[in-house]
Scaffold this motif. Structure first.
Motif, PDB file in Angstrom:
ATOM      1  N   HIS A   6       2.095  -0.865   6.054  1.00 20.99           N
ATOM      2  CA  HIS A   6       2.717   0.195   5.787  1.00 20.99           C
ATOM      3  C   HIS A   6       2.953   0.317   4.455  1.00 20.99           C
ATOM      4  CE1 HIS A   6       5.650  -1.703   7.078  1.00 20.99           C
ATOM      5  NE2 HIS A   6       6.844  -1.439   5.981  1.00 20.99           N
ATOM      6  N   ILE A   7       3.318   0.877   3.220  1.00 17.74           N
ATOM      7  CA  ILE A   7       3.792   1.227   1.613  1.00 17.74           C
ATOM      8  C   ILE A   7       5.430   1.441   1.966  1.00 17.74           C
ATOM      9  CG2 ILE A   7       3.821   1.660  -0.409  1.00 17.74           C
ATOM     10  CD1 ILE A   7       0.499   2.057   0.249  1.00 17.74           C
ATOM     11  N   GLY A   8       6.363   0.570   1.632  1.00 15.82           N
ATOM     12  CA  GLY A   8       8.013   1.184   1.779  1.00 15.82           C
ATOM     13  C   GLY A   8       8.062   1.530   0.029  1.00 15.82           C
ATOM     14  N   ILE A   9       8.529   2.791  -0.126  1.00 17.44           N
ATOM     15  CA  ILE A   9       8.668   4.208  -1.286  1.00 17.44           C
ATOM     16  C   ILE A   9      10.369   3.879  -1.167  1.00 17.44           C
ATOM     17  CG2 ILE A   9       8.299   6.321  -2.412  1.00 17.44           C
ATOM     18  CD1 ILE A   9       5.624   6.415  -0.736  1.00 17.44           C
ATOM     19  N   ALA A  10      11.093   3.585  -2.465  1.00 21.00           N
ATOM     20  CA  ALA A  10      12.159   3.822  -2.139  1.00 21.00           C
ATOM     21  C   ALA A  10      13.080   5.387  -2.665  1.00 21.00           C
ATOM     22  CB  ALA A  10      13.069   2.531  -3.074  1.00 21.00           C
ATOM     23  N   GLY A  62      22.530  -4.065  -0.864  1.00 17.90           N
ATOM     24  CA  GLY A  62      21.414  -4.204  -0.433  1.00 17.90           C
ATOM     25  C   GLY A  62      20.291  -3.898  -1.201  1.00 17.90           C
ATOM     26  N   ALA A  63      19.162  -4.388  -0.754  1.00 21.47           N
ATOM     27  CA  ALA A  63      18.005  -4.251  -1.363  1.00 21.47           C
ATOM     28  C   ALA A  63      17.778  -3.136  -2.135  1.00 21.47           C
ATOM     29  CB  ALA A  63      16.728  -5.113  -1.274  1.00 21.47           C
ATOM     30  N   ILE A  64      17.632  -2.127  -1.473  1.00 22.81           N
ATOM     31  CA  ILE A  64      16.996  -0.701  -1.560  1.00 22.81           C
ATOM     32  C   ILE A  64      18.055   0.035  -2.847  1.00 22.81           C
ATOM     33  CG2 ILE A  64      16.020   1.489  -1.427  1.00 22.81           C
ATOM     34  CD1 ILE A  64      14.446  -0.832  -0.013  1.00 22.81           C
ATOM     35  N   ALA A  65      19.237  -0.196  -2.640  1.00 19.45           N
ATOM     36  CA  ALA A  65      20.130   0.431  -3.541  1.00 19.45           C
ATOM     37  C   ALA A  65      20.445   0.181  -4.623  1.00 19.45           C
ATOM     38  CB  ALA A  65      21.912   0.253  -3.027  1.00 19.45           C
ATOM     39  N   ILE A  75       7.577   3.221  -5.553  1.00 15.25           N
ATOM     40  CA  ILE A  75       7.319   2.198  -4.274  1.00 15.25           C
ATOM     41  C   ILE A  75       7.431   0.509  -4.983  1.00 15.25           C
ATOM     42  CG2 ILE A  75       5.185   0.949  -4.370  1.00 15.25           C
ATOM     43  CD1 ILE A  75       2.950   2.918  -4.865  1.00 15.25           C
ATOM     44  N   HIS A  76       8.430   0.048  -3.679  1.00 15.05           N
ATOM     45  CA  HIS A  76       8.959  -1.359  -2.886  1.00 15.05           C
ATOM     46  C   HIS A  76       8.696  -2.249  -2.762  1.00 15.05           C
ATOM     47  CE1 HIS A  76      12.248  -2.599  -1.200  1.00 15.05           C
ATOM     48  NE2 HIS A  76      13.063  -3.495  -2.491  1.00 15.05           N
ATOM     49  N   HIS A  77       7.804  -1.729  -1.913  1.00 14.13           N
ATOM     50  CA  HIS A  77       7.063  -3.187  -0.901  1.00 14.13           C
ATOM     51  C   HIS A  77       5.552  -2.705  -0.599  1.00 14.13           C
ATOM     52  CE1 HIS A  77       9.722  -1.879   2.527  1.00 14.13           C
ATOM     53  NE2 HIS A  77       8.592  -2.163   3.650  1.00 14.13           N
ATOM     54  N   ILE A  78       5.000  -3.032  -0.399  1.00 12.92           N
ATOM     55  CA  ILE A  78       3.567  -3.147   0.412  1.00 12.92           C
ATOM     56  C   ILE A  78       3.758  -3.965   1.782  1.00 12.92           C
ATOM     57  CG2 ILE A  78       1.030  -3.302   0.759  1.00 12.92           C
ATOM     58  CD1 ILE A  78       0.745  -3.478  -2.245  1.00 12.92           C
ATOM     59  N   ALA A  79       3.431  -3.723   2.878  1.00 14.47           N
ATOM     60  CA  ALA A  79       3.610  -3.942   4.110  1.00 14.47           C
ATOM     61  C   ALA A  79       2.169  -4.892   4.987  1.00 14.47           C
ATOM     62  CB  ALA A  79       4.666  -3.842   5.144  1.00 14.47           C
ATOM     63  N   PHE A  80       1.747  -6.421   4.784  1.00 15.23           N
ATOM     64  CA  PHE A  80       0.646  -6.865   5.841  1.00 15.23           C
ATOM     65  C   PHE A  80       1.297  -6.653   7.678  1.00 15.23           C
ATOM     66  CE2 PHE A  80      -0.252  -8.296   1.862  1.00 15.23           C
ATOM     67  CZ  PHE A  80      -1.731  -8.027   2.017  1.00 15.23           C
ATOM     68  N   GLY A  81       0.450  -6.043   8.015  1.00 21.10           N
ATOM     69  CA  GLY A  81       0.565  -6.058   9.510  1.00 21.10           C
ATOM     70  C   GLY A  81       0.241  -7.359   9.697  1.00 21.10           C
TER      71      GLY A  81
END
Ligand code: CMX
Length: 139
Positions: A6-10, A62-65, A75-81
């Motif tokens: 997934h791609i994390g989006i703040a 917290g990191a997102i705040a 875009i905040h992060h990219i997650a590898f499974g």
């Protein structure tokens, strides 16, 4: 690393952001949950070959705040499974990667997650996420 999960989006507010993804872009909402230890509320969206994770801060810490305060939404992060996350963490550590924790945390859907410092990855925050046998791991 074989697959982006997934791609994390703040975002400041999931309720405001969701209609763009669901109504305008025509994607499907998979679920919403709070991840208390990360101080975020998250919405997972099915984007076909990958998921999008909208991340709304809970409170002002917290990191997102912090990310939104400094850099705004985006875009905040990219997650590898991954499988066997502890082994992956050890391998990366041995290759000189700066991991942000010694042990995995529990993330959305009960998945084990760990982050690589963006300074070790040319400016990108990467997450490893291991759903193991958790049926709803990352929804
Ligand atoms: N992507 C790329 N670079 C980033 C970044 C991101 N998401 N977040 C911070 N940075 C950069 C900053 O720009 C800064 O660079 P400069 O020194 O060149 O200015 C540097 O990293 C340090 O950043 P900071 O703002 O001082 O913030 P912190 O050091 O306090 O924290 C980080 C940064 C990545 C260590 C922290 O956010 C962290 O530990 N993240 C892991 C956990 C997380 O992100 N949780 C939220 C998601 C939870 C979920 O998915 O469920």
């Amino acid at each position: 690393m074989k697959k982006v999960d997934h791609i994390g989006i703040a975002v400041r507010d999931i309720t405001n952001a969701l209609p763009h993804y669901i109504d305008t872009l025509g994607l499907t909402l998979l679920g919403i949950e709070e991840v208390e230890n990360q101080k975020v509320k998250v919405a997972f969206i099915d984007a076909g070959n990958v998921k999008l994770e909208l991340l709304e801060p809970i409170g002002e810490e917290g990191a997102i705040a912090k990310f939104i305060e400094k850099r705004g939404e985006g875009i905040h992060h990219i997650a590898f499974g991954v499988t066997d996350i502890r082994k992956r963490m050890l391998e990366l550590k041995e290759k000189g990667v700066h991991l942000l924790q010694e042990e995995p945390n529990v993330g959305a859907g009960g998945a084990d997650v760990a982050f690589l410092h963006p300074k070790s990855s040319f400016g990108v925050l990467y997450e490893l996420c291991d759903k193991g046998d958790k049926p709803n791991g990352h929804l």
